[in-house]
Write a protein that holds these residues in place. Sequence first.
Motif, mmCIF file in Angstrom:
data_model
loop_
_atom_site.group_PDB
_atom_site.id
_atom_site.type_symbol
_atom_site.label_atom_id
_atom_site.label_comp_id
_atom_site.label_asym_id
_atom_site.label_seq_id
_atom_site.Cartn_x
_atom_site.Cartn_y
_atom_site.Cartn_z
ATOM 1 N N TRP A 56 -6.572 -32.919 -45.830
ATOM 2 C CA TRP A 56 -7.393 -34.067 -45.284
ATOM 3 C C TRP A 56 -8.797 -33.145 -44.783
ATOM 4 O O TRP A 56 -9.701 -33.500 -44.905
ATOM 5 C CB TRP A 56 -6.743 -34.687 -43.916
ATOM 6 C CG TRP A 56 -5.797 -35.812 -44.390
ATOM 7 C CD1 TRP A 56 -4.514 -35.408 -44.385
ATOM 8 C CD2 TRP A 56 -5.872 -36.961 -44.584
ATOM 9 N NE1 TRP A 56 -3.786 -36.632 -44.665
ATOM 10 C CE2 TRP A 56 -4.696 -37.760 -44.970
ATOM 11 C CE3 TRP A 56 -7.120 -37.837 -44.788
ATOM 12 C CZ2 TRP A 56 -4.523 -38.987 -45.329
ATOM 13 C CZ3 TRP A 56 -6.757 -39.202 -45.335
ATOM 14 C CH2 TRP A 56 -5.918 -39.804 -45.456
ATOM 15 N N LEU A 57 -8.545 -32.007 -44.013
ATOM 16 C CA LEU A 57 -9.728 -31.603 -43.215
ATOM 17 C C LEU A 57 -10.243 -30.456 -44.291
ATOM 18 O O LEU A 57 -11.535 -29.903 -43.785
ATOM 19 C CB LEU A 57 -9.170 -30.674 -42.182
ATOM 20 C CG LEU A 57 -8.328 -31.786 -41.085
ATOM 21 C CD1 LEU A 57 -8.017 -31.134 -39.831
ATOM 22 C CD2 LEU A 57 -9.558 -32.808 -40.876
ATOM 23 N N SER A 58 -9.804 -30.025 -45.507
ATOM 24 C CA SER A 58 -10.411 -29.094 -46.323
ATOM 25 C C SER A 58 -10.903 -29.640 -47.547
ATOM 26 O O SER A 58 -11.383 -28.874 -48.424
ATOM 27 C CB SER A 58 -9.512 -28.001 -46.661
ATOM 28 O OG SER A 58 -8.263 -28.633 -47.458
ATOM 29 N N ASP A 59 -10.879 -31.092 -47.733
ATOM 30 C CA ASP A 59 -11.334 -31.485 -48.943
ATOM 31 C C ASP A 59 -12.519 -32.280 -48.529
ATOM 32 O O ASP A 59 -12.557 -33.207 -47.523
ATOM 33 C CB ASP A 59 -10.271 -32.615 -49.415
ATOM 34 C CG ASP A 59 -10.727 -33.060 -50.687
ATOM 35 O OD1 ASP A 59 -12.020 -32.979 -51.114
ATOM 36 O OD2 ASP A 59 -9.952 -34.086 -51.416
ATOM 37 N N PRO A 60 -13.908 -32.228 -48.927
ATOM 38 C CA PRO A 60 -15.030 -32.816 -48.568
ATOM 39 C C PRO A 60 -14.830 -34.415 -48.676
ATOM 40 O O PRO A 60 -15.645 -35.061 -48.083
ATOM 41 C CB PRO A 60 -15.975 -32.332 -49.649
ATOM 42 C CG PRO A 60 -15.452 -30.798 -50.007
ATOM 43 C CD PRO A 60 -13.873 -31.109 -50.051
ATOM 44 N N GLY A 86 -14.912 -28.250 -37.204
ATOM 45 C CA GLY A 86 -16.100 -27.236 -37.167
ATOM 46 C C GLY A 86 -17.334 -27.611 -37.933
ATOM 47 O O GLY A 86 -18.189 -26.733 -37.959
ATOM 48 N N GLY A 87 -17.494 -28.605 -38.252
ATOM 49 C CA GLY A 87 -18.585 -29.060 -39.218
ATOM 50 C C GLY A 87 -18.211 -28.837 -40.801
ATOM 51 O O GLY A 87 -19.202 -29.319 -41.598
ATOM 52 N N GLY A 88 -17.142 -28.365 -41.134
ATOM 53 C CA GLY A 88 -16.747 -27.670 -42.228
ATOM 54 C C GLY A 88 -16.003 -29.077 -43.165
ATOM 55 O O GLY A 88 -15.781 -30.209 -42.289
ATOM 56 N N PRO A 89 -15.650 -28.973 -44.218
ATOM 57 C CA PRO A 89 -16.017 -27.916 -45.276
ATOM 58 C C PRO A 89 -17.351 -27.920 -46.010
ATOM 59 O O PRO A 89 -17.748 -29.145 -46.321
ATOM 60 C CB PRO A 89 -14.920 -28.030 -46.445
ATOM 61 C CG PRO A 89 -14.535 -29.282 -46.199
ATOM 62 C CD PRO A 89 -14.658 -29.984 -44.886
ATOM 63 N N ASN A 90 -18.146 -27.093 -45.997
ATOM 64 C CA ASN A 90 -19.449 -26.876 -46.716
ATOM 65 C C ASN A 90 -20.360 -27.859 -45.993
ATOM 66 O O ASN A 90 -21.157 -28.645 -46.479
ATOM 67 C CB ASN A 90 -19.170 -27.018 -47.980
ATOM 68 C CG ASN A 90 -18.586 -26.238 -48.831
ATOM 69 O OD1 ASN A 90 -18.478 -25.022 -48.587
ATOM 70 N ND2 ASN A 90 -17.543 -26.880 -49.883
ATOM 71 N N ASP A 91 -20.227 -28.028 -44.446
ATOM 72 C CA ASP A 91 -21.223 -28.902 -43.784
ATOM 73 C C ASP A 91 -21.023 -30.215 -44.091
ATOM 74 O O ASP A 91 -21.833 -31.015 -43.729
ATOM 75 C CB ASP A 91 -22.640 -28.300 -44.055
ATOM 76 C CG ASP A 91 -22.969 -26.922 -43.611
ATOM 77 O OD1 ASP A 91 -22.520 -26.573 -42.675
ATOM 78 O OD2 ASP A 91 -24.032 -26.229 -44.200
ATOM 79 N N GLU A 92 -19.961 -30.398 -44.642
ATOM 80 C CA GLU A 92 -19.788 -32.052 -45.069
ATOM 81 C C GLU A 92 -19.366 -32.882 -43.831
ATOM 82 O O GLU A 92 -19.519 -34.128 -44.012
ATOM 83 C CB GLU A 92 -18.557 -32.074 -45.933
ATOM 84 C CG GLU A 92 -19.242 -31.563 -47.260
ATOM 85 C CD GLU A 92 -20.082 -32.532 -48.088
ATOM 86 O OE1 GLU A 92 -20.209 -33.651 -47.902
ATOM 87 O OE2 GLU A 92 -20.971 -31.737 -48.736
ATOM 88 N N THR A 93 -18.793 -32.254 -42.586
ATOM 89 C CA THR A 93 -18.654 -33.130 -41.549
ATOM 90 C C THR A 93 -19.788 -32.795 -40.475
ATOM 91 O O THR A 93 -19.382 -33.183 -39.341
ATOM 92 C CB THR A 93 -17.343 -33.113 -40.995
ATOM 93 O OG1 THR A 93 -17.083 -31.456 -40.756
ATOM 94 C CG2 THR A 93 -16.340 -33.513 -42.132
ATOM 95 N N HIS A 94 -20.770 -32.132 -40.590
ATOM 96 C CA HIS A 94 -22.010 -31.885 -39.809
ATOM 97 C C HIS A 94 -22.754 -33.103 -39.447
ATOM 98 O O HIS A 94 -23.169 -33.653 -40.374
ATOM 99 C CB HIS A 94 -22.710 -30.557 -40.174
ATOM 100 C CG HIS A 94 -22.368 -29.391 -39.582
ATOM 101 N ND1 HIS A 94 -22.048 -29.089 -38.333
ATOM 102 C CD2 HIS A 94 -22.203 -28.112 -40.301
ATOM 103 C CE1 HIS A 94 -21.874 -27.793 -38.178
ATOM 104 N NE2 HIS A 94 -21.815 -27.057 -39.344
#
Length: 328
Positions: free
Chosen positions: A184-188, A272-280
């Motif tokens: 869930w949290l590591s897949d954009p 923390g905003g990741g992965p790759n800034d996808e949740t910033h």
Amino acid sequence: MTTASTTKTKTKPGRSSRIGGAAPPAAPRRGRRTEFTTRRGLLIAAFMAPAAVFVAVFTYYPVLAGGQMAFRNWKLTDLTDTSWVGLKNVRDVFADPAWGTVLGNTALWVGGSIVPQLVIGFALALWLRRHFRFRGLYQALIFFPWAISGFLIGILFRWMFNSEFGVVNDLLQKTGLIDEPIAWLSDPDTAMTAVLIANVWYGVTFFAIMILAALQSIPDELYEAAALDGAGKARTLFQITIPYIRTTLALTVLLRIIWIFNFPDLIFGMTGGGPNDETHIVTTWMIKITQQGDYGKASALGLIVVAGLLLFATFYLLATREKREVKP
């Protein structure tokens, strides 16, 4: 017998006879207002001075100091050059490749959170307005999440959405909805969905509290009259309940939009905003820029956020204000 001897002496109301009795006590005089003098004004100012100084030092001064940093070359890597650069930091924000993604995430974060929170919170408030057994216990359980820190909620949901031992994947696999665990949290593609689910769960409580308080102010006579007129539940909801609490709903939605927009705690706790800034979102991205040492750019982003929220609040209040009929 003369006429004078048979005539009784009459007294006017409110005036006692002086013969055979004392006069009634005079009515108490109203206390006069204390005159406002220079000495009294100085005394009031002396009591207010500590609070005013505290607010000025810890609120207004940081705001002004941070605001002027937005127009300077203020970087921790080179504090010897803090020259005035004008709107350069603002242009850098708009020119950053991540700006489009962050802005889209912010819109999704606010819109995807506010609508489910409002609908579910409204439903819970309508349910809690009814009288049933253990209603107080249910209210305490529903309102409890609002007392927990947003960052702590983020950590809790990070464990729940863990791809290896999280309870979410475990429940989905046991019910047959998925065949293998989802990252869930590591897949954009799923990270934003996970943080939205957590935020909806966290924010439903606020709507339930505010709407329930407004519902309890509606007179029962209105519902009784609607029932006598044969109004159904849907008609009662849209013609009595919602119009009666319309102002409370509008202000609650406005406050919640502002808070969700400025709510980086849960995202930092989960991804923390990741992965790759996808949740910033804008506020988490501003914190990231600050951690990188570019205070000028972060301050410029902060000013953009404040200006945007002021404009939104102004147009929102103008659009939702009640129109009063002008009597001729």
